[in-house]
Design a protein around this motif. Structure first.
Motif, PDB file in Angstrom:
ATOM      1  N   GLU A 205     -67.057 -19.214  24.559  1.00  0.00           N
ATOM      2  CA  GLU A 205     -66.195 -18.339  23.763  1.00  0.00           C
ATOM      3  C   GLU A 205     -66.429 -16.890  24.166  1.00  0.00           C
ATOM      4  N   LEU A 206     -65.356 -16.102  24.218  1.00  0.00           N
ATOM      5  CA  LEU A 206     -65.442 -14.667  24.505  1.00  0.00           C
ATOM      6  C   LEU A 206     -64.973 -13.898  23.284  1.00  0.00           C
ATOM      7  N   ASN A 207     -65.866 -13.068  22.734  1.00  0.00           N
ATOM      8  CA  ASN A 207     -65.542 -12.282  21.547  1.00  0.00           C
ATOM      9  C   ASN A 207     -65.965 -10.829  21.703  1.00  0.00           C
ATOM     10  N   ALA A 208     -65.941 -10.351  22.953  1.00  0.00           N
ATOM     11  CA  ALA A 208     -66.344  -8.962  23.205  1.00  0.00           C
ATOM     12  C   ALA A 208     -65.252  -8.172  23.903  1.00  0.00           C
ATOM     13  N   GLY A 209     -64.040  -8.723  23.969  1.00  0.00           N
ATOM     14  CA  GLY A 209     -62.919  -7.996  24.551  1.00  0.00           C
ATOM     15  C   GLY A 209     -63.168  -7.591  25.994  1.00  0.00           C
ATOM     16  N   ALA A 210     -62.861  -6.327  26.304  1.00  0.00           N
ATOM     17  CA  ALA A 210     -62.973  -5.824  27.673  1.00  0.00           C
ATOM     18  C   ALA A 210     -64.415  -5.739  28.151  1.00  0.00           C
ATOM     19  N   ASP A 211     -65.391  -5.809  27.235  1.00  0.00           N
ATOM     20  CA  ASP A 211     -66.789  -5.737  27.652  1.00  0.00           C
ATOM     21  C   ASP A 211     -67.225  -6.977  28.426  1.00  0.00           C
ATOM     22  N   ALA A 212     -66.641  -8.124  28.125  1.00  0.00           N
ATOM     23  CA  ALA A 212     -67.008  -9.380  28.799  1.00  0.00           C
ATOM     24  C   ALA A 212     -65.737 -10.197  29.012  1.00  0.00           C
ATOM     25  N   PRO A 213     -64.983  -9.897  30.059  1.00  0.00           N
ATOM     26  CA  PRO A 213     -63.687 -10.563  30.242  1.00  0.00           C
ATOM     27  C   PRO A 213     -63.756 -11.892  31.014  1.00  0.00           C
ATOM     28  N   ARG A 214     -64.930 -12.298  31.505  1.00  0.00           N
ATOM     29  CA  ARG A 214     -65.012 -13.580  32.225  1.00  0.00           C
ATOM     30  C   ARG A 214     -66.404 -14.180  32.043  1.00  0.00           C
ATOM     31  N   TYR A 215     -66.435 -15.483  31.785  1.00  0.00           N
ATOM     32  CA  TYR A 215     -67.701 -16.204  31.630  1.00  0.00           C
ATOM     33  C   TYR A 215     -67.490 -17.608  32.170  1.00  0.00           C
ATOM     34  N   VAL A 216     -68.342 -18.004  33.132  1.00  0.00           N
ATOM     35  CA  VAL A 216     -68.218 -19.299  33.795  1.00  0.00           C
ATOM     36  C   VAL A 216     -69.527 -20.050  33.636  1.00  0.00           C
ATOM     37  N   GLY A 217     -69.429 -21.358  33.341  1.00  0.00           N
ATOM     38  CA  GLY A 217     -70.640 -22.147  33.159  1.00  0.00           C
ATOM     39  C   GLY A 217     -70.467 -23.570  33.657  1.00  0.00           C
ATOM     40  N   ARG A 218     -71.610 -24.230  33.845  1.00  0.00           N
ATOM     41  CA  ARG A 218     -71.587 -25.629  34.294  1.00  0.00           C
ATOM     42  C   ARG A 218     -72.875 -26.314  33.856  1.00  0.00           C
ATOM     43  N   VAL A 219     -72.742 -27.538  33.398  1.00  0.00           N
ATOM     44  CA  VAL A 219     -73.890 -28.358  33.034  1.00  0.00           C
ATOM     45  C   VAL A 219     -74.248 -29.258  34.209  1.00  0.00           C
ATOM     46  N   ILE A 220     -75.526 -29.329  34.541  1.00  0.00           N
ATOM     47  CA  ILE A 220     -76.032 -30.271  35.546  1.00  0.00           C
ATOM     48  C   ILE A 220     -77.091 -31.123  34.854  1.00  0.00           C
TER      49      ILE A 220
END
Length: 790
Positions: A205-220
């Motif tokens: 989830e992104l709830n910081a607006g322009a401060d954090a516009p992209r977040y990528v993750g992966r489970v291994i």
């Protein structure tokens, strides 16, 4: 930025020698601050394995080892504390010459023959560690040349980068500049998507607006976190100034160094989900990887797990969700954070991290997915595991976009002073990774998202200049003439003011325009203070609202170093908040002094500097502008009661003069009294344009008067009354005596003054003089209740 030379050459093939490469980097603006050559002269050094280790019969600290060289077994006497059976370590065989000139020969040590030497990292010139043998991984091939196994010889190169070159905080970013300068091309980088083998995911989830516009993750899942870091990766990390820790941590560090994208690995089993990014709330805290508890506020970006803060975004991961050797399932993350959201956050906590260093300057927003895929491959190759699908959350409207900039051929030639061939311009820009389209007047350039420093045409011209070579730009003396501007007669030059105070035995001080907020609070001078968003340190957190706090602090530092007589002055700007607009800047002049009024001498008795000594210095400064200063009693919070005054000129307040309050002096650790003044510079140095006029041909007349007035009546008020009542005939007014004591009523004082009268066109008569004196007497009686002293 520190990196391995061989690693760079992997990304940009070049035949340049090591010294040529270092010279090229410095010439294009990536200054080589240091270079350490590693692993030269390792012929004859092989990977060996200790088969057995027995105690030396004649020495407690030595062992007799039987060592497998891959070509037979030899006997080595070794004193390393970590020598043991089964260990793989470097062996310098007989005839080898190690870095530093050490020649290996067969020898007897305490009566036992030794045919070679097992080596530490320091003896091989690859690391300063000399605590024991260099331990090699279990998969190292016995008998292989050590140089081939460790990728030697190599060199560690350290660059001193300017803050605008965020793209060069990675090996691949540096490769683009080297390719452009050496006429080469950057090798393609393969980070093919790794197919998902499972369905495990973690919601983001992104709830910081322009401060954090992209977040990528992966489970291994189901990986072996205890698997050792491959030697080639560990060596590249060491040569980049990073100590290998564990496979998962090392992979994230490796990807950051190679691509420039900071990453983090969470233990999936310690997360509940969803993982989010938001502003921290007042009162929240998180335990960081280094064990410290960080108190947060809404200025920080937080990584959350089911709304629980688990990491400090862009700075450091959290302790409670860290990966360890027993981790079985991992959640990899890579994100894009806006520089403004990260700048100064680490320093606020006393932290400096590699991730924060990069995010503060800007990281390519297109890198997170590439970094995740690349890190996944590296982990699977060593630790195995079952990767799930990549999960991405993005706010496209807040992501930085490539910019299109027009570069004009004529403008390029005019700024550089030489013609650069079109084909060379296009080669340079394309080698730097820019998209180039020719136009009638020049080129239309599209910048890559990693180049935050390219925004206007001049930025592109700078790129052409540094890659084409500053030494290729001809040296041309400027033509034309300079227009001389006469100094204004309506203002005293600042240099003249400086020289005047220097002539009166003051030294000029230059202090930071930033001060400690606590220092301003001690002076009760925090109104209008402008806090800095990115302070150099906590002690330099706000813009100064006055010169005196910093200047008196300088006096205190000098006094604390056995300087009994200190006299300092400063010219500088002070700042006041102006709502949403830029702060208001005002130029001021200040002086502060303590100790004796005059330097040590034999001809006169010394006395401590006081209010009137400093007032004389200020009056001499005002006299240069023809100013008559008026002093009215005042008592700001930092001033000594009865020993301070506001300074006025023509009814306008310019500032303050006086002695500091004893309570403030104790707070500032000052043992002696300090007198000081601070005034607006413009009001003090402005002057009327001088006009010449003839001297009067007629004699002047002087009349002396003595009045008794209340003790609280200041001379400035009496003087103003006399001048107004006397009219244009008054040429000068002199106070030549002040008396209080016998014959004068308690609470009163006697002021004796001389009135000097003169006319331009005639001689004053006795009647004229008596009329002026009568008018002065009447005005003083009416205004101040003064009485002529009998």
């Amino acid at each position: 930025m520190k990196f391995s030379e061989n690693w760079l050459r992997q990304h940009v093939p070049t035949t340049a020698t090591r010294d040529e490469l270092a010279g090229t980097l410095t010439a294009i603006g990536l200054e080589v601050e240091g270079m350490t050559v590693l692993g030269e002269s390792l012929d004859g050094v092989v990977v060996a394995q200790i088969v057995s280790a027995e105690k030396h019969p004649e020495a407690d600290r030595l062992q007799v080892c039987q060592v497998d060289t891959g070509n037979g077994t030899v006997q080595i006497v070794c004193g390393a504390p970590n020598a043991r059976a089964g260990l793989k370590a470097p062996l310098a065989t007989v005839g080898a010459n190690l870095p530093g000139g050490m020649a290996i020969k067969a020898a007897k040590l305490r009566g036992v023959e030794s045919f070679g030497m097992l080596c530490s990292a320091k003896e091989l010139g690859v690391d300063p560690d000399a605590s024991g043998l260099l331990e090699l991984p279990a998969d190292a091939t016995v008998g292989a040349k050590l140089a081939d196994y460790l990728g030697l010889p190599d060199a560690t190169i350290e660059l001193k980068l300017t803050p605008n070159r965020a793209d060069c905080f990675s090996v691949r970013g540096i490769a683009f500049d080297v390719a452009a300068a050496k006429g080469s091309e950057v090798a393609p980088f393969e980070a093919s998507p790794v197919a998902a083998q499972g369905e495990a995911t973690m919601a983001v989830e992104l709830n910081a607006g322009a401060d954090a516009p992209r977040y990528v993750g992966r489970v291994i899942e189901s990986l072996n976190a205890a698997a050792p870091t491959p030697a080639w990766m560990a060596e590249r990390l060491r040569r980049s100034g990073i100590r290998p820790i564990s496979l998962l941590v090392d992979v994230t560090q490796y990807v950051m160094l190679e691509l420039g994208q900071p990453m983090h690995a969470f233990d999936r089993d310690l997360l509940k989900g969803p993982v989010g990014v938001r502003r921290a709330r007042a009162g929240e805290s998180v335990k960081l990887l280094d064990g410290r508890d960080a108190a947060l506020d809404p200025e920080f970006l937080a990584i959350t797990d089911a709304d629980r803060v688990v990491a400090l975004a862009g700075v450091m991961g959290g302790f409670d969700t860290r990966v360890t050797d027993i981790t079985r399932n991992v959640f990899l993350e890579a994100a894009h954070f806006a520089p403004d959201a990260i700048i100064g956050r680490g320093r606020k906590l006393g932290l400096h991290t590699d991730a924060g260093h990069r995010f503060e300057r800007g990281v390519d927003p297109e890198l997170p997915r590439i970094a995740i895929e690349y890190a996944t491959k590296l982990i699977l190759d060593v630790a195995g595991g079952m990767p799930g699908p990549v999960v991405e959350a993005a706010l496209p409207e807040h992501l930085p976009q490539p910019q299109t900039i027009t570069l004009r051929r004529a403008r390029l030639a005019r700024v550089l002073g030489l013609e650069v061939a079109d084909v060379e311009v296009e080669r340079i820009l394309r080698a730097l990774g820019l998209s180039v389209a020719a136009t009638a007047d020049g080129w239309s350039i599209t910048t890559p998202t990693r180049r935050f420093d390219l925004a206007i045409e001049e930025d592109l011209i700078e790129e052409i200049a540094r890659i084409h070579g500053y030494d290729a730009i001809p040296t041309t003396l400027p033509a034309g003439s300079s227009r001389l501007v006469a100094p204004s007669e309506s203002r005293v030059d600042e240099g003249t003011a400086r020289r005047q105070l220097a002539a009166r035995d003051y030294l000029e001080a230059v202090n930071y325009a930033f001060v400690d907020a606590d220092l301003l609070a001690k002076w009760n001078a925090t109104d209008g203070a402008v806090p800095l968003a990115n302070p150099l340190s906590a002690e330099l957190g706000v813009m100064r609202t006055a010169l005196l706090p910093g200047l008196v602090a300088a006096v205190a530092r000098n006094a604390a170093r056995q300087q009994s007589r200190v006299r300092l002055f400063e010219l500088g700007n002070v700042f006041a908040a102006n709502g949403a607009n830029a702060p208001i800047e005002t130029q001021r002049i200040a002086a502060a002094a303590c100790g004796a009024a005059d330097g040590e001498q034999w001809a006169a008795k010394s006395h401590p500097i006081g209010f009137h000594d400093l007032k004389g210095d200020l009056d001499s400064l005002a006299a240069m502008a023809g100013a008559q200063l008026e002093y009215r009693p005042s008592q700001p919070g930092w001033a000594h009661p009865g020993r301070s005054a506001d300074v006025y000129r023509d009814g306008t307040r310019l500032g303050w003069i006086g002695q500091l309050h004893p309570r403030l002096q104790r707070t500032l650790d000052l043992d002696s009294d300090v007198v000081a003044f601070e005034l607006d510079l413009a009001g003090l140095l402005d002057r009327a344009i001088p006009k010449a006029h003839a001297l009067s041909r007629y004699p002047s007349v002087r009349r002396d008067l003595a009045f008794v007035v209340a003790e609280a009546t200041p001379w400035a008020a009496v003087s103003a009354t006399v001048r107004q009542a006397a009219g244009p005939s008054l040429r000068d007014l002199v106070l030549f005596d002040r008396y209080a004591g016998k014959g004068v009523e308690t609470g009163f004082k006697s002021l004796a003054m001389g009135l000097i009268l003169q006319e331009e066109s005639r001689t004053l008569t006795e009647h004229d003089v008596d009329a002026v004196v009568a008018a002065v007497i009447a005005a003083l009686q009416q205004t101040h209740g003064a009485a002529i002293r009998s």
